[in-house]
Design a protein around this motif. Structure first.
Motif, mmCIF file in Angstrom:
data_model
loop_
_atom_site.group_PDB
_atom_site.id
_atom_site.type_symbol
_atom_site.label_atom_id
_atom_site.label_comp_id
_atom_site.label_asym_id
_atom_site.label_seq_id
_atom_site.Cartn_x
_atom_site.Cartn_y
_atom_site.Cartn_z
ATOM 1 N N GLN A 55 -6.405 -79.847 -48.753
ATOM 2 C CA GLN A 55 -6.682 -80.729 -47.631
ATOM 3 C C GLN A 55 -6.150 -82.136 -47.881
ATOM 4 O OE1 GLN A 55 -10.966 -78.646 -46.845
ATOM 5 N NE2 GLN A 55 -10.722 -80.665 -45.958
ATOM 6 N N PHE A 56 -6.290 -82.629 -49.112
ATOM 7 C CA PHE A 56 -5.762 -83.947 -49.431
ATOM 8 C C PHE A 56 -4.234 -83.958 -49.367
ATOM 9 C CE2 PHE A 56 -9.947 -85.069 -50.975
ATOM 10 C CZ PHE A 56 -9.995 -86.440 -50.774
ATOM 11 N N VAL A 57 -3.617 -82.897 -49.878
ATOM 12 C CA VAL A 57 -2.160 -82.806 -49.828
ATOM 13 C C VAL A 57 -1.689 -82.774 -48.384
ATOM 14 C CG1 VAL A 57 -0.184 -81.325 -50.333
ATOM 15 C CG2 VAL A 57 -1.929 -81.716 -52.080
ATOM 16 N N ALA A 58 -2.323 -81.939 -47.565
ATOM 17 C CA ALA A 58 -1.950 -81.837 -46.156
ATOM 18 C C ALA A 58 -2.167 -83.166 -45.438
ATOM 19 C CB ALA A 58 -2.751 -80.732 -45.484
ATOM 20 N N LEU A 59 -3.268 -83.839 -45.751
ATOM 21 C CA LEU A 59 -3.564 -85.123 -45.120
ATOM 22 C C LEU A 59 -2.495 -86.157 -45.441
ATOM 23 C CD1 LEU A 59 -5.707 -86.630 -43.434
ATOM 24 C CD2 LEU A 59 -6.801 -87.296 -45.583
ATOM 25 N N GLY A 60 -2.079 -86.207 -46.712
ATOM 26 C CA GLY A 60 -1.039 -87.149 -47.107
ATOM 27 C C GLY A 60 0.287 -86.857 -46.437
ATOM 28 N N LEU A 61 0.623 -85.582 -46.317
ATOM 29 C CA LEU A 61 1.892 -85.199 -45.689
ATOM 30 C C LEU A 61 1.862 -85.450 -44.188
ATOM 31 C CD1 LEU A 61 2.624 -81.869 -47.616
ATOM 32 C CD2 LEU A 61 3.755 -84.078 -47.903
ATOM 33 N N ILE A 62 0.695 -85.226 -43.572
ATOM 34 C CA ILE A 62 0.566 -85.522 -42.146
ATOM 35 C C ILE A 62 0.761 -87.017 -41.905
ATOM 36 C CG2 ILE A 62 -1.061 -85.604 -40.214
ATOM 37 C CD1 ILE A 62 -2.259 -82.978 -41.295
ATOM 38 N N ALA A 63 0.189 -87.839 -42.786
ATOM 39 C CA ALA A 63 0.332 -89.289 -42.655
ATOM 40 C C ALA A 63 1.781 -89.725 -42.808
ATOM 41 C CB ALA A 63 -0.539 -89.998 -43.693
ATOM 42 N N LEU A 64 2.556 -88.968 -43.600
ATOM 43 C CA LEU A 64 3.974 -89.275 -43.801
ATOM 44 C C LEU A 64 4.860 -88.673 -42.720
ATOM 45 C CD1 LEU A 64 4.234 -88.702 -47.669
ATOM 46 C CD2 LEU A 64 4.285 -90.912 -46.476
ATOM 47 N N HIS A 65 4.243 -87.970 -41.774
ATOM 48 C CA HIS A 65 4.973 -87.290 -40.696
ATOM 49 C C HIS A 65 5.972 -86.272 -41.267
ATOM 50 C CE1 HIS A 65 3.211 -90.179 -37.915
ATOM 51 N NE2 HIS A 65 3.663 -91.172 -38.679
ATOM 52 N N ALA A 66 5.542 -85.595 -42.310
ATOM 53 C CA ALA A 66 6.402 -84.591 -42.941
ATOM 54 C C ALA A 66 6.579 -83.400 -42.003
ATOM 55 C CB ALA A 66 5.782 -84.126 -44.262
ATOM 56 N N PRO A 67 7.698 -82.683 -42.141
ATOM 57 C CA PRO A 67 7.914 -81.484 -41.325
ATOM 58 C C PRO A 67 6.842 -80.437 -41.607
ATOM 59 C CG PRO A 67 9.952 -82.190 -42.398
ATOM 60 C CD PRO A 67 8.844 -82.995 -42.999
ATOM 61 N N ILE A 68 6.573 -79.608 -40.616
ATOM 62 C CA ILE A 68 5.514 -78.622 -40.757
ATOM 63 C C ILE A 68 5.798 -77.651 -41.889
ATOM 64 C CG2 ILE A 68 6.566 -77.099 -39.039
ATOM 65 C CD1 ILE A 68 2.788 -77.633 -39.684
ATOM 66 N N TRP A 69 7.095 -77.331 -42.128
ATOM 67 C CA TRP A 69 7.415 -76.374 -43.196
ATOM 68 C C TRP A 69 7.088 -76.960 -44.560
ATOM 69 C CZ3 TRP A 69 10.697 -77.257 -47.236
ATOM 70 C CH2 TRP A 69 11.611 -78.314 -47.123
ATOM 71 N N VAL A 70 7.219 -78.276 -44.702
ATOM 72 C CA VAL A 70 6.878 -78.934 -45.970
ATOM 73 C C VAL A 70 5.369 -78.884 -46.178
ATOM 74 C CG1 VAL A 70 6.878 -81.108 -47.239
ATOM 75 C CG2 VAL A 70 8.904 -80.420 -45.948
ATOM 76 N N ILE A 71 4.604 -79.144 -45.133
ATOM 77 C CA ILE A 71 3.141 -79.119 -45.233
ATOM 78 C C ILE A 71 2.656 -77.725 -45.601
ATOM 79 C CG2 ILE A 71 0.981 -79.446 -43.976
ATOM 80 C CD1 ILE A 71 2.430 -81.490 -42.220
ATOM 81 N N VAL A 72 3.172 -76.714 -44.895
ATOM 82 C CA VAL A 72 2.730 -75.339 -45.130
ATOM 83 C C VAL A 72 3.132 -74.864 -46.521
ATOM 84 C CG1 VAL A 72 2.998 -72.936 -44.393
ATOM 85 C CG2 VAL A 72 2.728 -74.740 -42.687
ATOM 86 N N SER A 73 4.386 -75.078 -46.903
ATOM 87 C CA SER A 73 4.868 -74.587 -48.198
ATOM 88 C C SER A 73 4.187 -75.302 -49.364
ATOM 89 C CB SER A 73 6.393 -74.745 -48.298
ATOM 90 O OG SER A 73 6.774 -76.104 -48.153
ATOM 91 N N THR A 74 3.959 -76.601 -49.227
ATOM 92 C CA THR A 74 3.328 -77.355 -50.313
ATOM 93 C C THR A 74 1.884 -76.919 -50.519
ATOM 94 O OG1 THR A 74 4.736 -79.272 -49.848
ATOM 95 C CG2 THR A 74 2.765 -79.645 -51.169
ATOM 96 N N THR A 75 1.127 -76.818 -49.430
ATOM 97 C CA THR A 75 -0.265 -76.380 -49.565
ATOM 98 C C THR A 75 -0.348 -74.937 -50.055
ATOM 99 O OG1 THR A 75 -0.271 -75.845 -47.187
ATOM 100 C CG2 THR A 75 -1.170 -77.981 -47.848
ATOM 101 N N PHE A 76 0.632 -74.124 -49.668
ATOM 102 C CA PHE A 76 0.660 -72.737 -50.150
ATOM 103 C C PHE A 76 0.849 -72.696 -51.656
ATOM 104 C CE2 PHE A 76 3.154 -68.953 -51.308
ATOM 105 C CZ PHE A 76 2.268 -67.959 -50.913
ATOM 106 N N ILE A 77 1.798 -73.469 -52.165
ATOM 107 C CA ILE A 77 2.052 -73.491 -53.608
ATOM 108 C C ILE A 77 0.855 -74.069 -54.357
ATOM 109 C CG2 ILE A 77 3.472 -74.485 -55.433
ATOM 110 C CD1 ILE A 77 4.841 -72.241 -53.915
ATOM 111 N N VAL A 78 0.274 -75.133 -53.809
ATOM 112 C CA VAL A 78 -0.890 -75.745 -54.456
ATOM 113 C C VAL A 78 -2.022 -74.730 -54.596
ATOM 114 C CG1 VAL A 78 -2.732 -77.444 -54.129
ATOM 115 C CG2 VAL A 78 -0.349 -78.112 -53.808
ATOM 116 N N ASN A 79 -2.177 -73.856 -53.603
ATOM 117 C CA ASN A 79 -3.278 -72.883 -53.610
ATOM 118 C C ASN A 79 -2.930 -71.561 -54.272
ATOM 119 O OD1 ASN A 79 -5.290 -74.426 -52.430
ATOM 120 N ND2 ASN A 79 -4.745 -73.841 -50.352
ATOM 121 N N LEU A 80 -1.727 -71.430 -54.815
ATOM 122 C CA LEU A 80 -1.353 -70.173 -55.475
ATOM 123 C C LEU A 80 -2.272 -69.835 -56.644
ATOM 124 C CD1 LEU A 80 2.557 -69.971 -55.589
ATOM 125 C CD2 LEU A 80 0.965 -68.415 -54.457
ATOM 126 N N ARG A 81 -2.857 -70.845 -57.251
ATOM 127 C CA ARG A 81 -3.746 -70.600 -58.384
ATOM 128 C C ARG A 81 -4.929 -69.724 -57.970
ATOM 129 N NH1 ARG A 81 -4.939 -75.359 -56.091
ATOM 130 N NH2 ARG A 81 -7.131 -76.015 -55.928
#
Length: 244
Positions: A55-81
């Motif tokens: 949620q924190f990663v997604a929040l930061g990326l949303i604030a940066l207006h990152a592309p949706i694919w970056v938000i989805v892929s980053t949170t996916f990798i973060v949660n792979l654990r």
């Protein structure tokens, strides 16, 4: 009554990490408010996603207006654990109904895994009681996380600048407490050093991609270390056969 007693055990085992997670939840709610997101969006994210770091990663990326694919892929990798947690837990819960396993999968967070998994190792819980203890831990974290998110939203509106109080250190302290007991072998240290070092070196990448790459590096080094550890006994056996 036995179920309530076992769930209480899960709650008690989780208290130290619940205390550490309270500032974390308050900070998330406050940051969501300061970034101009709808309070209902933040509340829904905590209720449905229920994954603090993601949620924190997604929040930061949303604030940066990152592309949706970056938000989805980053949170996916973060949660792979969480896949690793699930793979480790499945041997204890495979006998449970699918609905129960689904609920436990939703509640599989770092803190609940850290609180309950060692209980299986020392025999404090078994296949009959473990899922009840697990639910006690999960539900206590779920209530805390959603309540503190709401309080953080309200506090962020009433107390300007709350997001600059340094509450994010609670997240760092919590994760340090989670990973420290596992740093008993060289392979774990290798993952830690490689992932931590690369995250510092790659911190300048846009859209927080350094975090994504560092997570992949840490996972890769873990796979390599595990493969080397598994191949060593085989090599030792080959040497013994040659000597004999």
């Amino acid at each position: 009554m036995n179920t309530v007693k076992e769930m209480r055990r899960g709650f008690v085992a989780s208290i130290p990490m619940i205390v550490g997670g309270i500032p974390f939840g308050l900070l998330f709610g406050s940051l969501a408010s300061s970034h101009g997101l709808s309070p209902w969006f933040a509340i829904a994210m905590s209720a449905v996603v229920f994954a603090g770091s993601a949620q924190f990663v997604a929040l930061g990326l949303i604030a940066l207006h990152a592309p949706i694919w970056v938000i989805v892929s980053t949170t996916f990798i973060v949660n792979l654990r969480h896949l690793l947690y699930a793979a480790d837990m499945v041997k204890f819960v495979r006998h449970l109904p699918l609905s129960m396993r689904f609920l436990m999968g939703f509640g599989l967070i770092d803190e609940t895994y850290a609180a309950v998994r060692p209980m299986y190792g020392i025999g404090a819980v078994n296949e009959d009681s473990g899922h009840k203890v697990y639910l006690g831990s999960f539900l206590s974290f779920y209530i805390m996380w959603n309540l503190t998110t709401l309080l953080g939203i309200l506090s962020g509106e009433l107390i300007p600048g709350m997001s600059h109080w340094g509450l994010e250190f609670a997240m760092v302290a919590t994760f340090i407490g989670i990973i420290t007991p596992y740093l008993k072998h060289k392979s774990f240290w290798l993952c830690l050093v490689c992932a931590g070092g690369s995250s510092i070196l790659l911190s300048g990448l846009p859209n927080n991609l350094g975090l994504l790459v560092s997570a992949l590096i840490g996972v890769l080094m873990g796979v390599v270390a595990d493969a080397m550890a598994n191949s060593k006994p085989q090599k030792d056996n080959d040497v013994k056969e040659v000597e004999s």
